[in-house]
Design a protein around this motif. Structure first.
Motif: not given
Length: 389
Positions: A187-191, A205-207, A232-240
């Motif tokens: 969870a932390n890695i993905l925000g 969690i994917y673009p 490459v995942y997309q975090r909760k805040d939209g960053t990769s």
């Protein structure tokens, strides 16, 4: 005169089963019985039934509570009617500090009311005394089975804790691709918070353009064997975020996903953990059981101070270099059995500093498991308890 024990094929099969499961390793039974003669009789029969049992006897319940705090006990066996503290009151006191420890009520006074009260109070087993020798075989079996269950539960609990606290992110998904479990690191890695993703589909969690490869390559290869690569995942805040990623499937179709972020933030976290261990007031070592003789690969500052050896004299050696002529064999053997069984253990033994000075060392060893539940390392905690001894 104690009558001879009768042979029992069933009892022998249980012994063999327990041996194969590792449950007979160092079983220490604390028996509380206010009748010294009967207590001696129970100890003698249990020793005959299970030679690997160590029977500690107390005739006073309060003395038993003190002993429980001082020694590692595998199972408590208690009478019911005793002066000062009956068996159920003793059980309540034991449960305050040892909520899961096997506790067998072995009583001559039996009734449905007592049995019901014992079960409600959380007793592990309830067994009435009788006049035959068969009762000791039954008691030995109950102890053996209770300890085996307790240790199996502890093993599962340690494995779950290892997953929960693992540095790598670990998640499990059902056959339709929804998250059914993820640890804090994932969870932390993905925000996200852990609860945010439970029940969500992995596509979230994917673009928008990055999910095709999951269906075309990753999942088919993971079902055949295992897939590993970079995602490459997309975090909760939209960053990769780019992660090292592996996928595999269990026999029931659950998808297991492991991810690891190898960026500056992670290196800083590791550095912080090492600094924290160096600041700890007890000695800490980490050993690698995959190398010959399970050598030390890390020692903190307190371990250096405690032993008088420099790090370059410590790293690469087995911890037995602290032992000497007055080191008792029993605690050393206990540690070896625990290491062989991949179990935690705590002992106190005489060790030697570099200058030859003897000190009493309270040693706790615990296994560390990787994300797949395989043994990774051992961590050892060393505390000088000479003043107390």
């Amino acid at each position: 005169m104690v009558p001879p024990l009768r042979e029992s094929g069933h009892g022998e099969s249980l012994k063999q089963e327990a041996f194969l499961s590792g449950s007979n390793s160092d079983v220490t039974v604390l028996h509380i019985e206010d009748d010294p003669a009967f207590a001696d009789l129970v100890a003698e029969f249990l020793d005959r039934e299970r030679s690997y049992f160590t029977i500690l006897t107390e005739t006073d319940p309060y003395d038993a509570l003190e002993r429980l705090q001082e020694e590692p006990i595998s199972c408590v066996v208690s009478d019911y009617e005793m002066p000062g503290l009956d068996g159920l009151a003793l059980l309540e006191r034991v449960r305050e500090d040892h909520p899961q420890l096997p506790f067998i009520l072995f009583t001559g006074r039996g009734s449905e009311e007592i049995a019901s009260d014992a079960i409600s109070a959380g007793v592990t087993e309830y067994l009435q005394k009788d006049g035959g020798t068969e009762q000791y075989e039954v008691l030995a079996n109950r102890i053996e089975q209770a300890v085996a269950r307790y240790r199996a539960e502890k093993h599962v609990e340690r494995g779950f804790q290892a997953i929960e606290t693992a540095h790598d992110g670990i998640s499990m998904l059902n056959e339709t691709g929804e998250f059914i479990y993820l640890n804090a690191s994932y969870a932390n890695i993905l925000g996200y918070e852990q609860d945010d993703l439970i029940g969500e589909h992995f596509e979230s969690i994917y673009p928008s353009t990055g999910v095709e490869n999951v269906y075309e390559e990753m999942i088919p290869q993971a079902k055949a064997d295992e897939w590993a690569g970079t995602t490459v995942y997309q975090r909760k805040d939209g960053t990769s975020v780019s992660v090292e990623h592996s996928l595999s499937f269990t026999s029931d179709g659950t998808m297991v996903c492991t991810i690891a972020e190898r960026e500056t933030e992670i290196r800083d976290t590791l550095s912080l953990r090492e600094r924290a261990m160096d600041a700890a007031p007890i000695g800490i070592v980490i050993t690698d059981p995959h190398l010959a003789d399970n050598p030390i690969i890390y020692a903190n500052d307190r371990f250096v101070e405690l032993t008088g050896y420099q790090r370059d004299e410590i790293v690469g050696r087995n911890c037995r270099f602290l032992q000497g002529p007055d080191t008792r064999r029993e605690p050393v053997a206990k540690m070896r059995r625990a290491i062989a069984s991949e179990e935690s253990v705590t002992v106190e033994l005489r060790n030697y500093r570099k200058d030859g000075a003897v000190f009493w060392n309270r040693v706790t060893i615990a296994p560390l498991f990787d994300a797949q539940g395989d043994l990774d390392h051992f961590v050892g905690f060393q505390e000088d308890v000479t003043n107390r001894r």
